[in-house]
Motif scaffolding. Structure first.
Motif, PDB file in Angstrom:
ATOM      1  N   PHE A   1      -1.708   9.572  -3.549  1.00  0.00           N
ATOM      2  CA  PHE A   1      -0.320  10.017  -3.544  1.00  0.00           C
ATOM      3  C   PHE A   1      -0.026  10.661  -4.894  1.00  0.00           C
ATOM      4  O   PHE A   1      -0.351  10.100  -5.942  1.00  0.00           O
ATOM      5  N   ARG A   2       0.586  11.819  -4.851  1.00  0.00           N
ATOM      6  CA  ARG A   2       0.959  12.540  -6.066  1.00  0.00           C
ATOM      7  C   ARG A   2       2.473  12.708  -6.082  1.00  0.00           C
ATOM      8  O   ARG A   2       3.042  13.294  -5.172  1.00  0.00           O
TER       9      ARG A   2
ATOM     10  N   LEU B   1       8.929  -1.023  -3.480  1.00  0.00           N
ATOM     11  CA  LEU B   1       8.133  -1.683  -2.449  1.00  0.00           C
ATOM     12  C   LEU B   1       7.905  -0.757  -1.262  1.00  0.00           C
ATOM     13  O   LEU B   1       6.807  -0.716  -0.690  1.00  0.00           O
ATOM     14  N   ARG B   2       8.936  -0.003  -0.890  1.00  0.00           N
ATOM     15  CA  ARG B   2       8.778   0.943   0.219  1.00  0.00           C
ATOM     16  C   ARG B   2       7.688   1.972  -0.095  1.00  0.00           C
ATOM     17  O   ARG B   2       6.919   2.360   0.777  1.00  0.00           O
ATOM     18  N   LEU B   3       7.628   2.405  -1.333  1.00  0.00           N
ATOM     19  CA  LEU B   3       6.599   3.363  -1.733  1.00  0.00           C
ATOM     20  C   LEU B   3       5.213   2.736  -1.606  1.00  0.00           C
ATOM     21  O   LEU B   3       4.280   3.353  -1.067  1.00  0.00           O
ATOM     22  N   LEU B   4       5.058   1.505  -2.098  1.00  0.00           N
ATOM     23  CA  LEU B   4       3.767   0.826  -1.982  1.00  0.00           C
ATOM     24  C   LEU B   4       3.376   0.628  -0.515  1.00  0.00           C
ATOM     25  O   LEU B   4       2.198   0.779  -0.150  1.00  0.00           O
ATOM     26  N   GLN B   5       4.358   0.313   0.326  1.00  0.00           N
ATOM     27  CA  GLN B   5       4.069   0.112   1.743  1.00  0.00           C
ATOM     28  C   GLN B   5       3.634   1.418   2.410  1.00  0.00           C
ATOM     29  O   GLN B   5       2.738   1.416   3.254  1.00  0.00           O
ATOM     30  N   ARG B   6       4.270   2.506   2.023  1.00  0.00           N
ATOM     31  CA  ARG B   6       3.879   3.797   2.595  1.00  0.00           C
ATOM     32  C   ARG B   6       2.442   4.145   2.217  1.00  0.00           C
ATOM     33  O   ARG B   6       1.665   4.627   3.050  1.00  0.00           O
ATOM     34  N   ILE B   7       2.091   3.896   0.970  1.00  0.00           N
ATOM     35  CA  ILE B   7       0.722   4.186   0.526  1.00  0.00           C
ATOM     36  C   ILE B   7      -0.272   3.279   1.240  1.00  0.00           C
ATOM     37  O   ILE B   7      -1.307   3.735   1.741  1.00  0.00           O
ATOM     38  N   ARG B   8       0.041   1.977   1.287  1.00  0.00           N
ATOM     39  CA  ARG B   8      -0.858   1.016   1.938  1.00  0.00           C
ATOM     40  C   ARG B   8      -1.028   1.338   3.422  1.00  0.00           C
ATOM     41  O   ARG B   8      -2.145   1.318   3.955  1.00  0.00           O
ATOM     42  N   ASP B   9       0.061   1.639   4.116  1.00  0.00           N
ATOM     43  CA  ASP B   9      -0.019   1.950   5.548  1.00  0.00           C
ATOM     44  C   ASP B   9      -0.802   3.233   5.794  1.00  0.00           C
ATOM     45  O   ASP B   9      -1.526   3.353   6.788  1.00  0.00           O
TER      46      ASP B   9
ATOM     47  N   ARG C   1      -9.773  13.873 -13.311  1.00  0.00           N
ATOM     48  CA  ARG C   1      -8.501  13.169 -13.374  1.00  0.00           C
ATOM     49  C   ARG C   1      -8.646  11.750 -12.866  1.00  0.00           C
ATOM     50  O   ARG C   1      -9.145  11.522 -11.767  1.00  0.00           O
ATOM     51  N   LEU C   2      -8.229  10.766 -13.669  1.00  0.00           N
ATOM     52  CA  LEU C   2      -8.157   9.379 -13.253  1.00  0.00           C
ATOM     53  C   LEU C   2      -6.754   9.093 -12.745  1.00  0.00           C
ATOM     54  O   LEU C   2      -5.783   9.705 -13.181  1.00  0.00           O
ATOM     55  N   PRO C   3      -6.605   8.144 -11.821  1.00  0.00           N
ATOM     56  CA  PRO C   3      -5.264   7.816 -11.341  1.00  0.00           C
ATOM     57  C   PRO C   3      -4.467   7.054 -12.390  1.00  0.00           C
ATOM     58  O   PRO C   3      -5.036   6.390 -13.267  1.00  0.00           O
ATOM     59  N   ASP C   4      -3.157   7.153 -12.280  1.00  0.00           N
ATOM     60  CA  ASP C   4      -2.289   6.371 -13.154  1.00  0.00           C
ATOM     61  C   ASP C   4      -2.136   4.941 -12.655  1.00  0.00           C
ATOM     62  O   ASP C   4      -1.791   4.047 -13.425  1.00  0.00           O
TER      63      ASP C   4
ATOM     64  N   ARG D   1       2.220   8.935 -11.601  1.00  0.00           N
ATOM     65  CA  ARG D   1       2.356  10.163 -10.816  1.00  0.00           C
ATOM     66  C   ARG D   1       1.209  10.319  -9.825  1.00  0.00           C
ATOM     67  O   ARG D   1       1.375  10.896  -8.755  1.00  0.00           O
ATOM     68  N   ILE D   2       0.034   9.823 -10.205  1.00  0.00           N
ATOM     69  CA  ILE D   2      -1.112   9.857  -9.290  1.00  0.00           C
ATOM     70  C   ILE D   2      -1.529   8.418  -8.997  1.00  0.00           C
ATOM     71  O   ILE D   2      -1.848   7.663  -9.904  1.00  0.00           O
ATOM     72  N   MET D   3      -1.488   8.066  -7.715  1.00  0.00           N
ATOM     73  CA  MET D   3      -1.858   6.714  -7.292  1.00  0.00           C
ATOM     74  C   MET D   3      -2.938   6.808  -6.222  1.00  0.00           C
ATOM     75  O   MET D   3      -2.875   7.665  -5.336  1.00  0.00           O
TER      76      MET D   3
END
Length: 507
Positions: free
Chosen positions: A274-275, A423-431, A364-367, A252-254
């Motif tokens: 990202f939450r 993968l789209r989620l990871l790309q959004r976070i990375r970008d 809070r630590l990230p998940d 939930r938290i990245m």
């Protein structure tokens, strides 16, 4: 349009999307297409669509996406110019309506942005005539504005009080909010009467004015990062990512880290959070790398990860000092316990506490931790987490070239399907991490460009420095100038000119 690496390469809009897209692939069109269009079509791998409510919204969204992603095949909207806003400072005795391109935190009230600049200017002209408003300049009205009616103010302001003028300003604000039906209806009635009298030029002017007013006062949505109209389901993507990575619970938290070392002068890093699959901008962080010389991505990643999570551990120790020294728990377990204690402590137990709401921020630590890079960056981050006792945290590396996912103690990388929501989620976070790091890097570079050797010259203020650089163009030209030439600059006296000349000859 996106390429096979899921990068945005073109942003466009259309009333009939099917017709617009299919026209690119007609043989007759392909034969007549220029080299740029052919290259774009060859690179296109996927399409993403967003549905909006009006043409004005489509223009605003198109401009926002082009400025955000800077697609290589777009030409328009790539500059730093923004859509126009209308601002009014209601704290002034005689408020004025002004055009602006940036919304400042100055207490003013802003309307917009507006997609059609011409329609907005015509609307301001109408408001000036209808309400008798000030739309240029600053401060109290001039003597001319008070005593006579001009193009700027078609009424004599001396005939009304400041309180009456402010009532007109309030009516104009309601008009910009969209409460314009009655005024537009009155203009339509005037247009009909002009047409019946065969005054077609006047009727045409009224028709154009009505269209401009409707374009300006029609409600439109403001598009910000994370609020785009889309079919993306962030929670579904989070669940899919948890399944793909076989995580023990939903991430939930990245938190994602990226290094920006375009030049060796400033090496910076970013951490975005990202939450539940959407950006949590309140928890973004940016760093200037301090202990690494030159361009070393691995060492830079290690420093930033160490600084981020050692800070969290320090905050946790300060939150519960009594039990920190004697706890036998693992670090992650202890922080999870402290998180629950902090959240429970935030529940109000009295009316006074409820009103004050002065509670400490939860520890809070990230998940899930994501690092932008491959095995090297991942190994550097893992080493720092182990030293801090946080080896149980889930962490991955995302390599951009082939979108490969690297995991600790796994020799082979993981490649998800390109259309995968995970993968789209990871790309959004990375970008987003990449954008945030580059923005900080550009900010530091801009500050460095604004710095000058003149900053160290006694008696030269920022204003005088700007005057000298505006006149001579550069410090090198100023260094070659004589004392007389320097003294000829407005605002620079003979004594200061001699001081500047001596200083530049020594440096």
């Amino acid at each position: 349009m996106r390429d096979r690496f899921n990068r945005v390469i073109y942003v466009g809009k259309a009333r009939d999307l099917r017709k617009r897209v299919s026209s690119y692939f007609l043989p007759s069109k392909m034969a007549q297409a220029d080299l740029k269009t052919r290259a774009m079509l060859d690179a296109t791998w996927d399409f993403e669509t967003h549905t909006v409510r009006s043409e004005a919204e489509s223009v605003l969204l198109e401009g926002k996406l082009i400025k955000e992603y800077r697609p290589r095949y777009n030409v328009s909207f790539r500059d730093d110019k923004r859509f126009l806003l209308v601002g009014v400072d209601l704290s002034e005795e005689w408020p004025r309506f002004r055009l602006a391109r940036f919304k400042k935190d100055d207490g003013s009230r802003y309307f917009g942005p507006y997609a059609h600049a011409g329609a907005l200017r015509q609307t301001l002209n109408f408001m000036r005539k209808k309400f008798g408003l000030l739309t240029f300049g600053r401060g109290a009205p001039t003597e001319r504005e008070l005593k006579s009616s001009t193009y700027q103010v078609p009424v004599r302001l001396s005939e009304i009080s400041a309180a009456e003028y402010r009532e007109r300003v309030a009516q104009a604000c309601e008009f910009l909010e969209g409460k314009s039906r009655e005024m537009i209806a009155a203009l339509e009635e005037q247009m009909q009467k002009a047409a019946e009298k065969m005054e077609f030029e006047k009727a045409a002017e009224l028709r154009d004015m009505i269209e401009d007013l409707r374009d300006t006062t029609k409600p439109t949505r403001r598009f910000t990062r994370g609020s785009l109209p889309s079919t993306i389901d962030p929670i579904a993507d989070v669940r899919e990512l948890a399944d793909a990575l076989r995580l023990p619970h939903l991430p939930r938290i990245m938190e994602c880290f990226d290094i920006s070392n375009i030049s060796a002068t400033h090496v910076v890093a970013s951490m975005v959070c990202f939450r539940d699959g959407v950006p949590d901008k309140d928890n973004y962080r940016r760093y200037r790398v301090r202990t690494v010389e030159g361009q070393d991505d691995f060492a830079s990643m290690a420093e930033v990860v160490r600084r981020r999570y050692s800070r969290i551990l320090l905050e946790a120790r300060e939150t519960n000092q009594d039990r920190a020294e004697f706890s036998q728990e693992e670090t992650v377990e202890g922080l999870q316990r402290l998180e629950k204690q902090t959240l429970n402590a935030q529940l109000p137990t009295s009316n006074a506490q409820l009103e004050a709401r002065k509670f400490p921020a939860p520890v809070r630590l990230p998940d899930l931790i994501i690092v932008d890079g491959g095995k090297g960056q991942l190994s550097a981050a893992c080493g720092e987490l182990q030293r801090l006792g946080l080896h149980e945290l889930s962490i991955i590396g995302l390599a951009k070239e082939r979108e490969e996912i690297y995991r600790p103690s796994r020799a082979l990388s993981l490649r998800l399907p390109m259309d995968s929501g995970a993968l789209r989620l990871l790309q959004r976070i990375r970008d987003e991490a990449h954008r945030f790091a580059n923005a900080y890097h550009q900010l530091l570079m801009k500050k460095r460009v604004e710095e000058s050797i003149l900053d160290d010259c006694p008696g030269v203020s920022q204003h005088r420095k700007n005057l000298l650089l505006r006149r001579f163009g550069s410090v090198n030209r100023l260094r070659k100038a004589s004392v007389e030439e320097i003294a000829a600059t407005e605002g620079i006296g003979r004594k200061l000119a001699e001081e500047v000349h001596r200083f530049l000859q020594r440096h």
